[in-house]
Scaffold this active site. Sequence first.
Site, short mmCIF file in Angstrom:
data_model
loop_
_atom_site.label_atom_id
_atom_site.label_comp_id
_atom_site.label_asym_id
_atom_site.label_seq_id
_atom_site.Cartn_x
_atom_site.Cartn_y
_atom_site.Cartn_z
N ASP A 195 0.73 12.54 -7.36
CA ASP A 195 0.99 13.96 -7.07
C ASP A 195 -0.25 14.78 -7.39
O ASP A 195 -0.69 15.62 -6.61
CB ASP A 195 2.17 14.48 -7.91
CG ASP A 195 3.52 14.03 -7.36
OD1 ASP A 195 3.60 13.59 -6.20
OD2 ASP A 195 4.51 14.11 -8.13
N GLY B 192 0.85 -1.20 0.00
CA GLY B 192 0.00 0.00 0.00
C GLY B 192 0.87 1.24 0.00
O GLY B 192 1.09 1.86 -1.04
N SER B 193 1.47 1.54 1.16
CA SER B 193 2.39 2.69 1.23
C SER B 193 3.65 2.45 0.41
O SER B 193 4.30 3.39 -0.02
CB SER B 193 2.79 2.94 2.69
OG SER B 193 1.71 3.48 3.40
N GLU C 78 -4.41 7.59 -1.05
CA GLU C 78 -3.52 8.39 -1.92
C GLU C 78 -2.30 8.88 -1.14
O GLU C 78 -1.78 9.98 -1.37
CB GLU C 78 -4.29 9.50 -2.62
CG GLU C 78 -5.36 8.87 -3.50
CD GLU C 78 -5.72 9.62 -4.75
OE1 GLU C 78 -5.02 10.57 -5.12
OE2 GLU C 78 -6.73 9.22 -5.38
N1 CAA Z 1 7.36 12.05 -9.73
C1 CAA Z 1 8.19 11.43 -10.62
N2 CAA Z 1 9.06 10.45 -10.24
C2 CAA Z 1 9.09 10.13 -8.94
C3 CAA Z 1 8.28 10.73 -7.97
C4 CAA Z 1 7.39 11.74 -8.42
N3 CAA Z 1 6.57 12.36 -7.57
N4 CAA Z 1 8.54 10.17 -6.77
C5 CAA Z 1 9.50 9.27 -6.95
N5 CAA Z 1 9.85 9.22 -8.27
C6 CAA Z 1 10.86 8.39 -8.91
C7 CAA Z 1 12.22 8.61 -8.23
O1 CAA Z 1 12.90 9.70 -8.83
C8 CAA Z 1 12.92 7.29 -8.50
O2 CAA Z 1 13.41 7.30 -9.83
P1 CAA Z 1 14.74 6.48 -10.26
O3 CAA Z 1 14.35 5.04 -10.22
O4 CAA Z 1 15.02 6.96 -11.65
O5 CAA Z 1 15.80 6.84 -9.26
C9 CAA Z 1 11.77 6.29 -8.43
O6 CAA Z 1 10.56 7.02 -8.67
C10 CAA Z 1 11.66 5.63 -7.08
O7 CAA Z 1 11.51 6.64 -6.12
P2 CAA Z 1 11.82 6.44 -4.60
O8 CAA Z 1 13.13 5.77 -4.43
O9 CAA Z 1 11.59 7.73 -3.90
O10 CAA Z 1 10.69 5.38 -4.19
P3 CAA Z 1 10.27 4.82 -2.77
O11 CAA Z 1 10.00 3.38 -2.92
O12 CAA Z 1 11.22 5.26 -1.72
O13 CAA Z 1 8.81 5.48 -2.54
C11 CAA Z 1 7.18 7.05 -1.82
C12 CAA Z 1 8.56 6.80 -2.45
C13 CAA Z 1 6.94 8.55 -1.94
C14 CAA Z 1 7.13 6.66 -0.36
C15 CAA Z 1 6.11 6.28 -2.62
O14 CAA Z 1 6.24 4.90 -2.45
C16 CAA Z 1 4.68 6.65 -2.27
O15 CAA Z 1 4.17 7.70 -2.69
N6 CAA Z 1 3.96 5.77 -1.54
C17 CAA Z 1 2.53 5.95 -1.28
C18 CAA Z 1 1.71 5.25 -2.33
C19 CAA Z 1 0.32 5.77 -2.38
O16 CAA Z 1 0.07 6.97 -2.29
N7 CAA Z 1 -0.64 4.88 -2.58
C20 CAA Z 1 -1.99 5.26 -2.73
C21 CAA Z 1 -2.74 4.23 -3.45
S1 CAA Z 1 -3.82 4.80 -4.66
C22 CAA Z 1 -5.23 5.30 -3.91
O17 CAA Z 1 -5.35 5.43 -2.73
C23 CAA Z 1 -6.26 5.63 -4.93
C24 CAA Z 1 -7.69 5.55 -4.58
O18 CAA Z 1 -8.37 4.73 -5.10
C25 CAA Z 1 -8.32 6.58 -3.73
#
Ligand code: CAA
Length: 378
Positions: free
Chosen positions: A239, A131-132, A362
Amino acid sequence: MDFELDETAAMVAQTARDFASKEIVPRAAKIDRDGKIPRELLRGLADLGLMGVNVPESLGGSEAGVIAYSLAMIEIARGCASTAVTMSVTNMVAEVIASFGTPEQCKQYVPHLMSGKMAAGSFALSEAEAGSDPGAMRTTARLENGEWTIDGSKQWITSGDFAGVFIVWARTGGEGTRGISAFLVPADAKGLSVGHHEDKMGLRGSSTTSLHFDSVHVPESALLGQLHGGFKIAMMALDGGRIGIASQAIGVAEAALAASIDYAKERKTFGKPIAEHQAIQWMIADGRTELDAARLLTMRAAYLKQSKQPFSTQAAMAKLYASECAGRICDKALQIHGGYGYTKEYDVERHYRDVRVSRIYEGTSEIQRIVIGRSVAS
Ligand code: CAA
């Protein structure tokens, strides 16, 4: 700096406000009770262009911008949070396809989402144990003989049982975030089935289901964006989605605050309306101030996205602050209503339940703090 709304955004907000007041507010309690949004309500949103507020006109969208989208979301959520989340995810799905899809993919799906022929779009990222941390997903997609075969399960999928199209994320390479791709899967794909319906605390009108992919075959052309580039698509979509959820939380809290003000003017204790007691005035004053702050943060994020500047951190701030202050406001609204607020006779009971998830989906509040912390303290 300009705090004036442009004509288009003001018009879209007014349209959404009128529709919410006339068609949604009177039905919201029933939607919550029945656990179902009437299809004609979703069709009504599509007819008004609210299923694709920031989607190009050439694909049937309104092309009114992100500020207009945020304002429309606030108004619809003021009426019914379940309807708003269905609208929010559909807008997000349509925008993602419009941004990353080939012209054929766009044509195949986006106009149908815009016209309401497809009642909703669905975003299939989360899994039972991812999820996260969506980089830990286990659903796979293999390319064989010009077809992708998808296997696995998704969980917490909004509109999973009636969406016309799903964006499905699956592992196409090795471990971690770099081996994930996105696919467009139509609802009638063979081997795709809807599983458990979540029995949720709030947002009871919106459907949240699991999905099972048992050797689901889709053509090679169903890949959305770059091979192994799916994680970034998900992050970019989220985002933008976070501006939508910030707006949704604001809308629910606006409804709760308005109900509290009305109630406080009517209800008397110790010989005067409770609105005249300082304890109640302070709750209302704090709520109004926090909501205005949440609106400003959300409008800033929307403005940055609309003007094609980086907005990821600002969207996380807006979502974090709006969802947390909306929780406080709905809690205080219930307190102002006293024992009545704890009953289903008053809408604040529903607002209190509905708003809670905005700190979870989200991206939880903790995830928003990770996004903000990485950006400001790295
Ligand atoms: N835009 C573009 N690229 C991005 C980005 C962004 N905002 N954030 C990260 N990236 C890219 C990074 O640059 C990286 O690229 P490279 O592989 O080229 O280096 C790649 O993505 C991996 O990034 P991270 O190493 O930062 O990834 P991470 O595993 O550490 O995760 C996190 C980062 C922000 C914690 C992410 O996992 C996250 O947002 N988690 C939450 C998920 C979420 O919101 N889920 C909701 C489910 S959907 C929902 O709820 C919908 C519904 O129905 C209501």
